[in-house]
Design a protein around this motif. Structure first.
Motif, PDB file in Angstrom:
ATOM      1  N   TYR A 124       0.839  -1.202   0.000  1.00 41.70           N
ATOM      2  CA  TYR A 124       0.000   0.000   0.000  1.00 41.70           C
ATOM      3  C   TYR A 124       0.875   1.254   0.000  1.00 41.70           C
ATOM      4  O   TYR A 124       0.573   2.222  -0.701  1.00 41.70           O
ATOM      5  CB  TYR A 124      -0.941   0.016   1.212  1.00 41.70           C
ATOM      6  N   ASP A 125       1.960   1.226   0.752  1.00 47.83           N
ATOM      7  CA  ASP A 125       2.861   2.376   0.815  1.00 47.83           C
ATOM      8  C   ASP A 125       3.424   2.699  -0.568  1.00 47.83           C
ATOM      9  O   ASP A 125       3.557   3.870  -0.929  1.00 47.83           O
ATOM     10  CB  ASP A 125       3.988   2.106   1.821  1.00 47.83           C
ATOM     11  N   VAL A 126       3.725   1.689  -1.347  1.00 46.24           N
ATOM     12  CA  VAL A 126       4.207   1.919  -2.714  1.00 46.24           C
ATOM     13  C   VAL A 126       3.123   2.601  -3.540  1.00 46.24           C
ATOM     14  O   VAL A 126       3.373   3.605  -4.215  1.00 46.24           O
ATOM     15  CB  VAL A 126       4.661   0.594  -3.375  1.00 46.24           C
ATOM     16  N   LEU A 127       1.883   2.080  -3.467  1.00 45.85           N
ATOM     17  CA  LEU A 127       0.788   2.691  -4.223  1.00 45.85           C
ATOM     18  C   LEU A 127       0.530   4.123  -3.752  1.00 45.85           C
ATOM     19  O   LEU A 127       0.340   5.031  -4.565  1.00 45.85           O
ATOM     20  CB  LEU A 127      -0.495   1.863  -4.093  1.00 45.85           C
ATOM     21  N   PHE A 128       0.545   4.321  -2.441  1.00 45.15           N
ATOM     22  CA  PHE A 128       0.320   5.652  -1.871  1.00 45.15           C
ATOM     23  C   PHE A 128       1.381   6.636  -2.362  1.00 45.15           C
ATOM     24  O   PHE A 128       1.069   7.747  -2.769  1.00 45.15           O
ATOM     25  CB  PHE A 128       0.340   5.571  -0.339  1.00 45.15           C
ATOM     26  N   ASN A 129       2.637   6.222  -2.333  1.00 49.09           N
ATOM     27  CA  ASN A 129       3.718   7.115  -2.770  1.00 49.09           C
ATOM     28  C   ASN A 129       3.667   7.383  -4.259  1.00 49.09           C
ATOM     29  O   ASN A 129       3.932   8.505  -4.694  1.00 49.09           O
ATOM     30  CB  ASN A 129       5.078   6.562  -2.336  1.00 49.09           C
TER      31      ASN A 129
ATOM     32  N   ASN B 270       1.178   9.991  -4.951  1.00 54.05           N
ATOM     33  CA  ASN B 270       1.568  11.329  -4.517  1.00 54.05           C
ATOM     34  C   ASN B 270       2.789  11.887  -5.242  1.00 54.05           C
ATOM     35  O   ASN B 270       3.257  12.974  -4.909  1.00 54.05           O
ATOM     36  CB  ASN B 270       1.787  11.340  -3.005  1.00 54.05           C
ATOM     37  N   CYS B 271       3.294  11.165  -6.221  1.00 56.10           N
ATOM     38  CA  CYS B 271       4.422  11.656  -7.014  1.00 56.10           C
ATOM     39  C   CYS B 271       3.917  12.664  -8.050  1.00 56.10           C
ATOM     40  O   CYS B 271       2.771  12.576  -8.493  1.00 56.10           O
ATOM     41  CB  CYS B 271       5.104  10.500  -7.752  1.00 56.10           C
ATOM     42  N   PRO B 272       4.789  13.587  -8.470  1.00 53.05           N
ATOM     43  CA  PRO B 272       4.397  14.496  -9.554  1.00 53.05           C
ATOM     44  C   PRO B 272       3.989  13.688 -10.789  1.00 53.05           C
ATOM     45  O   PRO B 272       4.641  12.697 -11.126  1.00 53.05           O
ATOM     46  CB  PRO B 272       5.671  15.305  -9.823  1.00 53.05           C
TER      47      PRO B 272
ATOM     48  N   SER C 258       6.943   7.800 -11.157  1.00 53.09           N
ATOM     49  CA  SER C 258       8.266   7.936 -10.561  1.00 53.09           C
ATOM     50  C   SER C 258       9.200   6.883 -11.129  1.00 53.09           C
ATOM     51  O   SER C 258       8.772   5.780 -11.487  1.00 53.09           O
ATOM     52  CB  SER C 258       8.155   7.743  -9.044  1.00 53.09           C
ATOM     53  N   ARG C 259      10.464   7.231 -11.167  1.00 55.69           N
ATOM     54  CA  ARG C 259      11.477   6.209 -11.435  1.00 55.69           C
ATOM     55  C   ARG C 259      11.656   5.427 -10.133  1.00 55.69           C
ATOM     56  O   ARG C 259      11.437   5.942  -9.047  1.00 55.69           O
ATOM     57  CB  ARG C 259      12.795   6.847 -11.857  1.00 55.69           C
ATOM     58  N   MET C 260      12.051   4.174 -10.251  1.00 52.10           N
ATOM     59  CA  MET C 260      12.175   3.317  -9.070  1.00 52.10           C
ATOM     60  C   MET C 260      13.155   3.898  -8.053  1.00 52.10           C
ATOM     61  O   MET C 260      12.894   3.885  -6.862  1.00 52.10           O
ATOM     62  CB  MET C 260      12.587   1.902  -9.463  1.00 52.10           C
ATOM     63  N   VAL C 261      14.271   4.428  -8.512  1.00 53.52           N
ATOM     64  CA  VAL C 261      15.276   4.964  -7.603  1.00 53.52           C
ATOM     65  C   VAL C 261      14.723   6.150  -6.812  1.00 53.52           C
ATOM     66  O   VAL C 261      15.023   6.319  -5.635  1.00 53.52           O
ATOM     67  CB  VAL C 261      16.583   5.318  -8.354  1.00 53.52           C
ATOM     68  N   ASP C 262      13.876   6.959  -7.446  1.00 58.14           N
ATOM     69  CA  ASP C 262      13.278   8.101  -6.756  1.00 58.14           C
ATOM     70  C   ASP C 262      12.185   7.649  -5.792  1.00 58.14           C
ATOM     71  O   ASP C 262      12.069   8.178  -4.687  1.00 58.14           O
ATOM     72  CB  ASP C 262      12.723   9.108  -7.763  1.00 58.14           C
ATOM     73  N   LEU C 263      11.396   6.677  -6.208  1.00 62.12           N
ATOM     74  CA  LEU C 263      10.355   6.124  -5.343  1.00 62.12           C
ATOM     75  C   LEU C 263      10.971   5.518  -4.089  1.00 62.12           C
ATOM     76  O   LEU C 263      10.464   5.700  -2.979  1.00 62.12           O
ATOM     77  CB  LEU C 263       9.546   5.071  -6.102  1.00 62.12           C
TER      78      LEU C 263
END
Length: 154
Positions: free
Chosen positions: A46-51, A54-56, A60-65
Protein backbone atom coordinates in the motif's frame (compact mmCIF):
# COMPACT_ATOMS: atom_id res chain seq x y z
CA UNK A 1 28.63 29.92 22.76
CA UNK A 2 26.60 30.33 19.55
CA UNK A 3 22.84 30.82 19.58
CA UNK A 4 22.23 27.41 17.94
CA UNK A 5 24.42 25.51 20.40
CA UNK A 6 22.87 27.37 23.34
CA UNK A 7 19.39 26.19 22.26
CA UNK A 8 20.46 22.70 21.18
CA UNK A 9 18.83 19.85 23.10
CA UNK A 10 20.98 17.72 25.34
CA UNK A 11 22.03 14.21 24.36
CA UNK A 12 19.79 12.56 26.96
CA UNK A 13 16.75 14.59 25.87
CA UNK A 14 17.36 13.70 22.22
CA UNK A 15 17.78 9.99 23.06
CA UNK A 16 14.67 9.88 25.27
CA UNK A 17 12.61 11.77 22.70
CA UNK A 18 13.73 9.40 19.96
CA UNK A 19 12.80 6.44 22.14
CA UNK A 20 9.33 7.90 22.81
CA UNK A 21 8.76 8.60 19.10
CA UNK A 22 10.00 5.15 18.10
CA UNK A 23 7.90 3.31 20.72
CA UNK A 24 4.78 5.26 19.74
CA UNK A 25 5.38 4.40 16.10
CA UNK A 26 5.94 0.70 16.90
CA UNK A 27 2.66 0.53 18.81
CA UNK A 28 0.74 2.35 16.07
CA UNK A 29 2.26 0.11 13.37
CA UNK A 30 1.38 -3.04 15.35
CA UNK A 31 -2.23 -1.90 15.49
CA UNK A 32 -2.29 -0.81 11.84
CA UNK A 33 -0.93 -4.17 10.68
CA UNK A 34 -4.07 -5.87 12.02
CA UNK A 35 -6.51 -3.53 10.28
CA UNK A 36 -8.84 -5.21 7.82
CA UNK A 37 -7.95 -2.95 4.90
CA UNK A 38 -4.56 -4.63 4.69
CA UNK A 39 -6.01 -7.99 3.70
CA UNK A 40 -5.81 -7.24 -0.03
CA UNK A 41 -2.40 -5.56 0.12
CA UNK A 42 0.32 -5.52 2.73
CA UNK A 43 1.13 -2.22 4.40
CA UNK A 44 4.36 -2.02 2.39
CA UNK A 45 2.56 -2.66 -0.89
CA UNK A 46 0.00 0.00 0.00
CA UNK A 47 2.86 2.38 0.81
CA UNK A 48 4.21 1.92 -2.71
CA UNK A 49 0.79 2.69 -4.22
CA UNK A 50 0.32 5.65 -1.87
CA UNK A 51 3.72 7.11 -2.77
CA UNK A 52 3.17 6.62 -6.50
CA UNK A 53 -0.18 8.38 -6.15
CA UNK A 54 1.57 11.33 -4.52
CA UNK A 55 4.42 11.66 -7.01
CA UNK A 56 4.40 14.50 -9.55
CA UNK A 57 2.34 13.40 -12.57
CA UNK A 58 1.52 10.17 -10.61
CA UNK A 59 4.75 8.55 -11.78
CA UNK A 60 8.27 7.94 -10.56
CA UNK A 61 11.48 6.21 -11.43
CA UNK A 62 12.17 3.32 -9.07
CA UNK A 63 15.28 4.96 -7.60
CA UNK A 64 13.28 8.10 -6.76
CA UNK A 65 10.35 6.12 -5.34
CA UNK A 66 12.73 4.15 -3.13
CA UNK A 67 13.79 7.38 -1.37
CA UNK A 68 10.32 7.50 0.23
CA UNK A 69 10.23 3.89 1.40
CA UNK A 70 11.85 1.84 4.11
CA UNK A 71 12.77 -1.13 1.91
CA UNK A 72 15.86 -2.00 -0.09
CA UNK A 73 16.06 -1.47 -3.85
CA UNK A 74 16.02 -5.25 -4.58
CA UNK A 75 12.95 -5.70 -2.34
CA UNK A 76 11.22 -2.84 -4.12
CA UNK A 77 12.02 -4.39 -7.51
CA UNK A 78 10.45 -7.70 -6.45
CA UNK A 79 7.43 -5.88 -5.01
CA UNK A 80 6.95 -3.89 -8.22
CA UNK A 81 7.03 -7.17 -10.16
CA UNK A 82 4.24 -8.54 -7.93
CA UNK A 83 2.18 -5.34 -8.15
CA UNK A 84 2.65 -5.26 -11.91
CA UNK A 85 1.53 -8.89 -12.27
CA UNK A 86 -1.62 -8.00 -10.29
CA UNK A 87 -2.34 -5.15 -12.70
CA UNK A 88 -1.84 -2.39 -10.12
CA UNK A 89 1.39 -0.82 -11.41
CA UNK A 90 2.77 -0.35 -14.91
CA UNK A 91 6.24 0.35 -16.24
CA UNK A 92 7.07 2.61 -19.14
CA UNK A 93 10.28 3.91 -20.62
CA UNK A 94 11.20 7.11 -18.82
CA UNK A 95 10.86 10.01 -21.24
CA UNK A 96 13.75 11.90 -19.63
CA UNK A 97 16.13 8.91 -19.56
CA UNK A 98 15.41 6.11 -22.02
CA UNK A 99 17.64 3.75 -20.03
CA UNK A 100 15.33 4.06 -17.00
CA UNK A 101 11.78 2.94 -16.40
CA UNK A 102 8.99 5.07 -15.03
CA UNK A 103 6.41 3.53 -12.71
CA UNK A 104 2.79 4.58 -12.45
CA UNK A 105 -0.46 3.26 -11.09
CA UNK A 106 -2.94 1.59 -13.39
CA UNK A 107 -6.61 2.54 -13.05
CA UNK A 108 -7.06 -0.56 -10.89
CA UNK A 109 -4.09 0.44 -8.73
CA UNK A 110 -5.44 3.98 -8.32
CA UNK A 111 -8.89 2.65 -7.36
CA UNK A 112 -7.49 0.14 -4.85
CA UNK A 113 -5.21 2.76 -3.29
CA UNK A 114 -8.15 5.15 -2.88
CA UNK A 115 -10.39 2.43 -1.41
CA UNK A 116 -7.78 1.28 1.10
CA UNK A 117 -6.80 4.87 1.83
CA UNK A 118 -10.36 5.87 2.80
CA UNK A 119 -10.70 2.90 5.17
CA UNK A 120 -7.21 3.51 6.53
CA UNK A 121 -7.93 7.17 7.36
CA UNK A 122 -11.09 6.15 9.23
CA UNK A 123 -9.24 3.47 11.20
CA UNK A 124 -6.36 5.83 12.02
CA UNK A 125 -8.88 8.32 13.36
CA UNK A 126 -10.50 5.62 15.49
CA UNK A 127 -7.11 4.42 16.71
CA UNK A 128 -5.44 7.74 17.48
CA UNK A 129 -8.07 10.46 17.27
CA UNK A 130 -8.82 10.55 20.98
CA UNK A 131 -5.18 10.54 22.09
CA UNK A 132 -4.55 14.21 21.26
CA UNK A 133 -6.70 17.23 20.54
CA UNK A 134 -6.68 19.14 17.24
CA UNK A 135 -3.97 21.60 18.27
CA UNK A 136 -1.76 18.79 19.61
CA UNK A 137 -2.04 16.87 16.33
CA UNK A 138 -1.15 20.04 14.42
CA UNK A 139 1.85 20.57 16.71
CA UNK A 140 2.92 16.94 16.25
CA UNK A 141 2.67 17.39 12.49
CA UNK A 142 4.67 20.63 12.63
CA UNK A 143 7.41 19.08 14.78
CA UNK A 144 7.70 15.97 12.60
CA UNK A 145 7.89 18.09 9.45
CA UNK A 146 10.53 20.30 11.07
CA UNK A 147 12.60 17.30 12.12
CA UNK A 148 12.33 15.68 8.69
CA UNK A 149 13.13 18.95 6.92
CA UNK A 150 16.25 19.39 8.99
CA UNK A 151 17.40 15.86 8.18
CA UNK A 152 16.73 16.33 4.46
CA UNK A 153 18.70 19.59 4.49
CA UNK A 154 21.87 17.78 5.66
Amino acid sequence: MTESSKNQAGIRTVAESWEALFRAQVEVMRRISTMEEFGELSIREYDVLFNLRNCPQDRSRMVDLNKHLLISQPSLSRMINRLESRGLVQREVDEGDHRAQSLSLTDAGRELQAKIGRAHMQHLHQLMGQALDESEFLELQRLCQKLRGNLLAD
